[in-house]
Design a protein around this motif. Sequence first.
Motif, PDB file in Angstrom:
ATOM      1  N   MET A   1      -7.604   0.623   5.921  1.00 26.24           N
ATOM      2  CA  MET A   1      -8.919   0.440   5.768  1.00 26.24           C
ATOM      3  C   MET A   1      -9.531   0.091   4.653  1.00 26.24           C
ATOM      4  N   ASP A   2     -10.007   0.768   3.897  1.00 24.45           N
ATOM      5  CA  ASP A   2     -10.598   0.140   2.332  1.00 24.45           C
ATOM      6  C   ASP A   2      -9.959  -0.973   2.070  1.00 24.45           C
ATOM      7  N   HIS A   3      -8.741  -1.330   1.577  1.00 24.33           N
ATOM      8  CA  HIS A   3      -7.702  -1.978   1.634  1.00 24.33           C
ATOM      9  C   HIS A   3      -8.833  -3.929   2.485  1.00 24.33           C
ATOM     10  N   LEU A   4      -9.098  -3.303   3.250  1.00 21.03           N
ATOM     11  CA  LEU A   4      -9.233  -4.643   4.526  1.00 21.03           C
ATOM     12  C   LEU A   4     -11.004  -5.017   4.611  1.00 21.03           C
ATOM     13  N   ALA A   5     -11.354  -3.678   3.932  1.00 18.05           N
ATOM     14  CA  ALA A   5     -13.489  -3.478   4.359  1.00 18.05           C
ATOM     15  C   ALA A   5     -12.524  -3.125   5.629  1.00 18.05           C
ATOM     16  N   TYR A   6     -12.531  -2.642   6.570  1.00 12.48           N
ATOM     17  CA  TYR A   6     -12.595  -2.478   7.612  1.00 12.48           C
ATOM     18  C   TYR A   6     -13.698  -1.796   8.461  1.00 12.48           C
TER      19      TYR A   6
ATOM     20  N   ALA B   1      -0.018  10.636   8.061  1.00 12.90           N
ATOM     21  CA  ALA B   1      -1.017   9.586   9.072  1.00 12.90           C
ATOM     22  C   ALA B   1      -2.424   8.588   8.367  1.00 12.90           C
ATOM     23  N   VAL B   2      -3.524   9.696   8.096  1.00 18.17           N
ATOM     24  CA  VAL B   2      -4.611   9.890   7.746  1.00 18.17           C
ATOM     25  C   VAL B   2      -4.629   8.616   6.359  1.00 18.17           C
ATOM     26  N   GLY B   3      -3.211   9.618   6.011  1.00 18.32           N
ATOM     27  CA  GLY B   3      -3.638   8.520   4.846  1.00 18.32           C
ATOM     28  C   GLY B   3      -2.553   6.792   4.943  1.00 18.32           C
TER      29      GLY B   3
ATOM     30  N   GLY C   1      -7.796   5.152  14.364  1.00 19.38           N
ATOM     31  CA  GLY C   1      -8.974   5.617  13.340  1.00 19.38           C
ATOM     32  C   GLY C   1      -9.589   4.379  13.444  1.00 19.38           C
ATOM     33  N   VAL C   2     -10.801   5.079  12.435  1.00 23.38           N
ATOM     34  CA  VAL C   2     -12.322   4.511  13.026  1.00 23.38           C
ATOM     35  C   VAL C   2     -13.298   3.966  12.377  1.00 23.38           C
ATOM     36  N   ARG C   3     -13.781   3.243  12.008  1.00 23.18           N
ATOM     37  CA  ARG C   3     -14.601   3.094  10.351  1.00 23.18           C
ATOM     38  C   ARG C   3     -15.664   2.240  10.030  1.00 23.18           C
ATOM     39  N   SER C   4     -16.506   2.754  10.302  1.00 23.36           N
ATOM     40  CA  SER C   4     -17.768   1.906  10.174  1.00 23.36           C
ATOM     41  C   SER C   4     -18.267   0.805   8.937  1.00 23.36           C
ATOM     42  N   VAL C   5     -19.268   0.033   9.450  1.00 17.86           N
ATOM     43  CA  VAL C   5     -19.363  -1.005   8.272  1.00 17.86           C
ATOM     44  C   VAL C   5     -20.121  -0.323   6.752  1.00 17.86           C
ATOM     45  N   SER C   6     -20.385   0.942   7.427  1.00 14.00           N
ATOM     46  CA  SER C   6     -20.639   1.257   6.053  1.00 14.00           C
ATOM     47  C   SER C   6     -20.038   2.348   5.675  1.00 14.00           C
ATOM     48  N   GLY C   7     -19.101   2.488   5.989  1.00 14.83           N
ATOM     49  CA  GLY C   7     -17.666   2.818   5.396  1.00 14.83           C
ATOM     50  C   GLY C   7     -17.259   4.441   5.975  1.00 14.83           C
TER      51      GLY C   7
ATOM     52  N   LEU D   1       0.335  -1.221   0.211  1.00 13.80           N
ATOM     53  CA  LEU D   1      -0.095   0.021   0.102  1.00 13.80           C
ATOM     54  C   LEU D   1       0.879   1.324   0.111  1.00 13.80           C
ATOM     55  N   ASP D   2       2.654   1.524  -0.571  1.00 14.85           N
ATOM     56  CA  ASP D   2       2.932   1.969  -0.394  1.00 14.85           C
ATOM     57  C   ASP D   2       2.928   2.822   0.995  1.00 14.85           C
ATOM     58  N   ILE D   3       3.312   2.686   2.330  1.00 13.47           N
ATOM     59  CA  ILE D   3       3.646   2.569   3.290  1.00 13.47           C
ATOM     60  C   ILE D   3       4.893   2.044   3.979  1.00 13.47           C
ATOM     61  N   PRO D   4       5.493   3.796   3.929  1.00 13.05           N
ATOM     62  CA  PRO D   4       7.195   3.336   4.190  1.00 13.05           C
ATOM     63  C   PRO D   4       7.105   2.407   5.489  1.00 13.05           C
TER      64      PRO D   4
END
Length: 362
Positions: A233-238, A225-227, A186-192, A108-111
Amino acid sequence: MKVGIIGAGQLGRMLALAGHPLGLDFVFVDTSADAPGARVGALIPGRFDDPAVLGRLAEASDIVTFDVENVPEEAAWTVAERVPFLPPPPALGAGQDRLAEKRLFRSLDIPVADYGPVDGPDDLAAALERVGLPAVLKTRRLGYDGRGQQMLQHPGDVEGAWERLGGVPAILERFVRFDRELSLVGVRSVSGETAFYPLSENTHAGGILRRTRAPWEDPALYDLAVGHLSSLMDHLAYAGVLTVEFFAVGKTLYANEMAPRVHNSGHWTIEGAATSQFENHLRAILDLPLGSTEPLGHSGMVNFISRMPAARDVLAIPHAHLHDYVKAPRPGRKLGHCTVVARTPEARDGALAQVEHLISES
């Protein structure tokens, strides 16, 4: 609504305490009958990988989450076949294996710091040629709170290092000479829906988090960091709380490790943010609207390791809030923490100094 939690440690306990005002009930699985969570919810005794035990948890729960990473991913899938299991099993699996974690970051290009897999002495020699010294040799699994790690500073440290770790699959990581350690919760809900807390500055000793201060104000690093967290989160459908610990070197962030759960460096949010990480984790996995992550002042957190100071002494400190996990003392064990919330960084740091003085005297 009943929430099942695999693991009844202090994190599970704090999840339940945050969920009770929302009308939620909790049931835990843990091997210890006197685990902290057992005081705030029902307890199913048993191992995290026992199909019968996990079946009882699934039957008793509307949704299942976890407070510890050492739940086998296969066991998580058996629960997920019956009830929602969040964060999702692939996120749990990625956080369990340091090599898989590093490969995920890179994809994911995270160093990350240079690293190499080590499955034997020959692998260690090959990894050293690429990584160099100083470096840290870590077990790929079960290395939380500084366990399963060896610092290699000089050539003489290398002989027998892999064997001293137990001869298990490991990873060699270049030692990063960082300016500071930062983490982002960070936090992500089921609906994104997503939300992020301010950056926290952390201090470790012996591989264990000792102190956190927040917010750490650096807009450029915060955006970076947010990026990185958004990509994960997007990659893992978190869904749920996700924390990444970073090494800050100038204006670059090197990801050290991720925690697919509520995290020690986010404890300051209990009193220091409009909505704690624990409540937001529950909101996220239940697909409720996320709460504000706005800080309520300048916060700090000190862990109590191995022994607890007297409650009277902690509570006598202005701005201090005591959290006692009611755990039996033993060396290296987290027994509780203290958070402070003040109007200024100076007042916060003064209160933290008083708490740390208590530790040095106890």
